[in-house]
Write a protein that holds these residues in place. Structure first.
Motif, short mmCIF file in Angstrom:
data_model
loop_
_atom_site.label_atom_id
_atom_site.label_comp_id
_atom_site.label_asym_id
_atom_site.label_seq_id
_atom_site.Cartn_x
_atom_site.Cartn_y
_atom_site.Cartn_z
N GLN A 1 -2.25 21.83 8.24
CA GLN A 1 -2.33 22.55 9.51
C GLN A 1 -2.63 21.64 10.69
O GLN A 1 -2.43 22.02 11.85
CB GLN A 1 -3.41 23.65 9.43
N PHE A 2 -3.11 20.44 10.43
CA PHE A 2 -3.47 19.51 11.50
C PHE A 2 -2.29 18.61 11.85
O PHE A 2 -1.71 17.97 10.96
CB PHE A 2 -4.67 18.67 11.08
N PRO A 3 -1.91 18.54 13.12
CA PRO A 3 -0.72 17.77 13.51
C PRO A 3 -0.76 16.32 13.04
O PRO A 3 -1.79 15.65 13.14
CB PRO A 3 -0.76 17.85 15.05
N GLY A 4 0.37 15.86 12.53
CA GLY A 4 0.51 14.47 12.11
C GLY A 4 0.30 14.24 10.63
O GLY A 4 0.74 13.23 10.09
N THR A 5 -0.39 15.16 9.97
CA THR A 5 -0.63 14.99 8.53
C THR A 5 0.70 14.94 7.78
O THR A 5 1.59 15.76 8.01
CB THR A 5 -1.48 16.15 7.99
N MET A 6 0.80 13.97 6.88
CA MET A 6 1.98 13.82 6.03
C MET A 6 1.57 14.00 4.58
O MET A 6 0.43 13.70 4.22
CB MET A 6 2.62 12.45 6.24
N TRP A 7 2.49 14.47 3.76
CA TRP A 7 2.17 14.62 2.34
C TRP A 7 3.45 14.62 1.52
O TRP A 7 4.55 14.82 2.03
CB TRP A 7 1.38 15.89 2.07
N VAL A 8 3.27 14.35 0.22
CA VAL A 8 4.35 14.52 -0.74
C VAL A 8 3.85 15.49 -1.80
O VAL A 8 2.64 15.60 -2.04
CB VAL A 8 4.77 13.18 -1.39
N ASP A 9 4.77 16.17 -2.43
CA ASP A 9 4.39 17.12 -3.47
C ASP A 9 3.92 16.38 -4.72
O ASP A 9 4.39 15.27 -5.01
CB ASP A 9 5.55 18.05 -3.81
N HIS B 1 -8.27 8.46 -1.49
CA HIS B 1 -7.95 9.85 -1.12
C HIS B 1 -8.18 10.77 -2.31
O HIS B 1 -7.56 10.60 -3.36
CB HIS B 1 -6.51 9.95 -0.64
N GLY B 2 -9.08 11.72 -2.11
CA GLY B 2 -9.44 12.62 -3.20
C GLY B 2 -8.27 13.40 -3.76
O GLY B 2 -8.23 13.72 -4.95
N GLY B 3 -7.30 13.74 -2.91
CA GLY B 3 -6.14 14.50 -3.37
C GLY B 3 -5.26 13.78 -4.34
O GLY B 3 -4.43 14.40 -5.02
N ASN B 4 -5.43 12.45 -4.43
CA ASN B 4 -4.61 11.66 -5.35
C ASN B 4 -5.23 11.54 -6.74
O ASN B 4 -4.54 11.14 -7.69
CB ASN B 4 -4.43 10.22 -4.82
N VAL B 5 -6.51 11.82 -6.87
CA VAL B 5 -7.27 11.45 -8.07
C VAL B 5 -6.65 11.98 -9.36
O VAL B 5 -6.32 11.22 -10.28
CB VAL B 5 -8.73 11.92 -7.95
N SER B 6 -6.50 13.28 -9.46
CA SER B 6 -6.04 13.85 -10.73
C SER B 6 -4.62 13.39 -11.07
O SER B 6 -4.27 13.21 -12.24
CB SER B 6 -6.10 15.37 -10.68
N HIS B 7 -3.80 13.16 -10.06
CA HIS B 7 -2.42 12.75 -10.29
C HIS B 7 -2.35 11.30 -10.76
O HIS B 7 -1.55 10.96 -11.64
CB HIS B 7 -1.62 12.96 -9.02
N LEU B 8 -3.20 10.44 -10.22
CA LEU B 8 -3.23 9.05 -10.68
C LEU B 8 -3.75 8.97 -12.10
O LEU B 8 -3.27 8.15 -12.91
CB LEU B 8 -4.10 8.22 -9.75
N ARG B 9 -4.70 9.80 -12.44
CA ARG B 9 -5.21 9.80 -13.81
C ARG B 9 -4.14 10.29 -14.79
O ARG B 9 -4.05 9.79 -15.91
CB ARG B 9 -6.47 10.66 -13.89
N THR C 1 0.82 -1.21 0.00
CA THR C 1 0.00 0.00 0.00
C THR C 1 0.86 1.26 0.00
O THR C 1 1.87 1.34 0.70
CB THR C 1 -0.91 0.01 1.23
N VAL C 2 0.44 2.24 -0.78
CA VAL C 2 1.06 3.58 -0.74
C VAL C 2 0.30 4.37 0.33
O VAL C 2 -0.87 4.69 0.16
CB VAL C 2 0.97 4.28 -2.11
N THR C 3 0.97 4.67 1.42
CA THR C 3 0.28 5.21 2.59
C THR C 3 0.33 6.73 2.72
O THR C 3 -0.39 7.30 3.54
CB THR C 3 0.85 4.59 3.88
N VAL C 4 1.19 7.38 1.95
CA VAL C 4 1.27 8.85 2.00
C VAL C 4 0.96 9.39 0.61
O VAL C 4 1.54 8.92 -0.38
CB VAL C 4 2.66 9.31 2.46
N GLY C 5 0.05 10.34 0.54
CA GLY C 5 -0.36 10.88 -0.75
C GLY C 5 -0.23 12.39 -0.81
O GLY C 5 0.54 13.01 -0.05
N VAL C 6 -1.01 12.99 -1.69
CA VAL C 6 -0.97 14.44 -1.91
C VAL C 6 -1.97 15.09 -0.95
O VAL C 6 -3.17 15.14 -1.22
CB VAL C 6 -1.30 14.77 -3.37
N SER C 7 -1.47 15.57 0.19
CA SER C 7 -2.35 16.06 1.26
C SER C 7 -1.95 17.40 1.86
O SER C 7 -2.22 17.65 3.03
CB SER C 7 -2.39 15.02 2.40
#
Length: 257
Positions: free
Chosen positions: A73-81, A110-118, A62-68
């Motif tokens: 602003q919320f503690p713990g959130t991880m993301w990649v560009d 995760h909605g933030g991944n959609v356009s990038h996966l397409r 599983t890819v556990t970190v996405g475009v977030s």
């Protein structure tokens, strides 16, 4: 079949040309005061596992970190560009193609991944490497989601709460469900998120102080099971459809004479 549980001789005997893989992708990001940061990747992995067990196709890690970054602003959130995310997914999908897997379903939660996966799928299709398509679980059953929950939300609302209630109920902070509703945004249309046709926000916190949207108190174990089973069934049908396609059907069409 979970790829990472196998040995290389076992995989050498089982991987064949023109085979299918499901790749679960999600995020590690805030999901209100009541759901774990793992919510999205737990959903993606559970659905991909169910489909792989039903159909016999390969499931990757599983890819556990996405475009977030919109939850940063919320503690713990991880993301990649986005560029790095696209390049990473494209690279390991080309790796799968090297081993004979030429059809991939990106099981996305995760909605933030959609356009990038397409976009990654378009690149891989354009050069004939593989046929990779993005599948977002809630988009496969929109009518059921609307029927089950009176006040949905795009994030950390009843649909995601229901999925985690089914997959990992011990991770749902049931004593915080009302807090999630009352401290978040129940009705997005009642906010000023859109003004004269323009989207006025960039980050989740601009609309929801606690990062939750919708009313998660409307979840029951029965609704949760129905939602998961319906989404899993849609994914199984998609995998079976993809597995039945001839490679020539999936390659880019030639230039029109």
């Amino acid at each position: 079949m979970y790829l990472a549980d196998q040995t290389w001789p076992e995989l050498g005997a089982r991987l064949a040309d023109a085979s299918v893989a499901v790749v679960p992708l999600g995020s590690t990001e805030q999901h209100g005061p009541h759901l774990p940061l793992a919510t999205d990747h737990l959903i993606a992995e559970a659905l991909a596992t169910a489909a792989a067990e039903e159909t016999g196709v390969v499931r990757t890690p599983t890819v556990t970190v996405g475009v977030s970054p919109h939850h940063r602003q919320f503690p713990g959130t991880m993301w990649v560009d986005p560029p790095e995310f696209r390049d990473y997914v494209e690279s390991f999908t080309r790796n799968l193609a090297y081993h004979g897997i030429d059809r991939v379903v990106y099981v996305n939660a995760h909605g933030g991944n959609v356009s990038h996966l397409r976009e990654v799928g378009r690149r891989l299709h354009e050069d004939g490497t593989s046929y990779a398509i993005e599948w977002m679980w809630d988009e496969s059953i929109p009518d059921l989601v609307d029927d089950l929950f009176a006040r949905n939300g795009p994030h950390a609302g009843p649909k995601e709460t229901a999925m985690i209630t089914h997959i990992a109920p011990d991770l749902v902070r049931t004593d915080r469900l009302e807090d999630a509703r009352d401290g978040g945004l129940v009705d997005l249309e009642a906010s000023d998120a859109t003004v004269h046709g323009a989207r006025t926000y960039y980050d989740a916190i601009d609309n929801s102080a606690n990062g939750a949207f919708g009313d998660p108190t409307d979840v029951t174990p029965e609704k949760a099971a129905e939602l998961f089973e319906a989404a899993a069934d849609q994914l199984v049908q998609l995998v079976e459809w993809l597995d039945a396609r001839e490679r020539e059907e999936l390659l880019p069409k030639g230039r029109v004479a």
